[in-house]
Scaffold this active site. Structure first.
Site, PDB file in Angstrom:
ATOM      1  N   CYS A  82      51.422 -46.616  32.307  1.00  0.00           N
ATOM      2  CA  CYS A  82      51.721 -46.653  33.734  1.00  0.00           C
ATOM      3  C   CYS A  82      53.229 -46.802  33.963  1.00  0.00           C
ATOM      4  CB  CYS A  82      50.899 -47.733  34.422  1.00  0.00           C
ATOM      5  SG  CYS A  82      50.873 -47.557  36.237  1.00  0.00           S
ATOM      6  N   HIS A 196      45.758 -45.818  33.383  1.00  0.00           N
ATOM      7  CA  HIS A 196      45.464 -47.069  32.673  1.00  0.00           C
ATOM      8  C   HIS A 196      44.312 -46.852  31.698  1.00  0.00           C
ATOM      9  CE1 HIS A 196      47.978 -49.953  34.938  1.00  0.00           C
ATOM     10  NE2 HIS A 196      47.805 -49.109  35.940  1.00  0.00           N
ATOM     11  N   GLU A 198      43.152 -48.909  29.615  1.00  0.00           N
ATOM     12  CA  GLU A 198      42.352 -50.140  29.545  1.00  0.00           C
ATOM     13  C   GLU A 198      41.386 -50.271  30.716  1.00  0.00           C
ATOM     14  OE1 GLU A 198      45.826 -51.386  32.128  1.00  0.00           O
ATOM     15  OE2 GLU A 198      45.437 -49.948  30.515  1.00  0.00           O
TER      16      GLU A 198
END
Length: 217
Positions: A82, A196, A198
């Protein structure tokens, strides 16, 4: 053997979610908040949320910026996530021109406020969107995205976009309001993802596993 990854901690970002995702994928995770810790790292993850200038000021004041650049130029695997991907470039226009790390040539500019058809476009771009190979690529083979299919959905939260100066560095794009927006970059050991991983479910975990495959134990 578990790969060891060092997350750069400069005082911003939700580091715990990145740590948990990496550990779920089998990594041993360490943190670096000093240049000396970065210098000892065998692989680096540079996360980030918030404003470009704020983050870069913290990286520079702490000496972490120079240390990250040194290790990246020494060939250590580096993943920017990001805002961390945006840091890889020469500069950002967010809040005035702010120099970045300069590891990849290019700038960071605001996402246009209108679609390609001239309709108002909501910025920031928040939500799930598909990944397409950058225009000079046929697919993701041989890259950090090689384990995922084209058009895989990942999660974005960003109001600015990277504008790589070298088309060869551009790995993947997404579409927003008709605009082709850079979603991932890679040059050698340096990878950046605007989304992202994650927060992107199994697709994101597959990307992290591929990155970990390049990291020493």
């Amino acid at each position: 053997m578990h790969p060891t990854v060092t997350i750069v901690d400069y005082g911003r970002s939700n580091l715990l979610s990145v740590q948990r995702a990496l550990e779920y994928c089998g990594a041993t995770v360490e943190y670096a908040s000093t240049p000396e810790q970065v210098a000892a790292a065998g692989a680096l993850v540079l996360p980030g949320v918030g404003a470009f200038a704020d983050g870069m000021n913290l990286l520079r004041e702490s000496g972490l910026a120079r240390a990250v650049c040194t290790r990246a130029r020494q060939g250590v695997p580096l993943l920017g996530i990001c805002l961390g991907m945006q840091f890889l470039f020469d500069s950002s226009s967010e809040g005035g021109i702010t120099p970045g790390l300069g590891l990849l040539p290019g700038t960071v500019e605001a996402i246009p406020g209108h679609t390609t058809q001239g309709q108002p476009l909501r910025v920031p771009h928040i939500g799930w969107a598909p990944l397409y190979p950058a225009q000079q690529r046929e697919g993701f083979s041989g890259s950090t995205l090689e384990a995922i299919p084209v058009k895989s959905q990942v999660y974005f939260v960003h109001g600015y976009r990277a504008m790589p100066a070298r088309q060869a560095d551009r790995l993947a794009d997404t579409l927003y309001g008709g605009h082709r927006i850079c979603a991932a970059v890679q040059r050698g050991n340096i990878t950046g993802v605007q989304f992202h991983p994650e927060k992107s479910g199994e697709v994101g975990l597959a990307i992290l596993r591929t990155f970990l495959g390049s990291c020493p134990a």
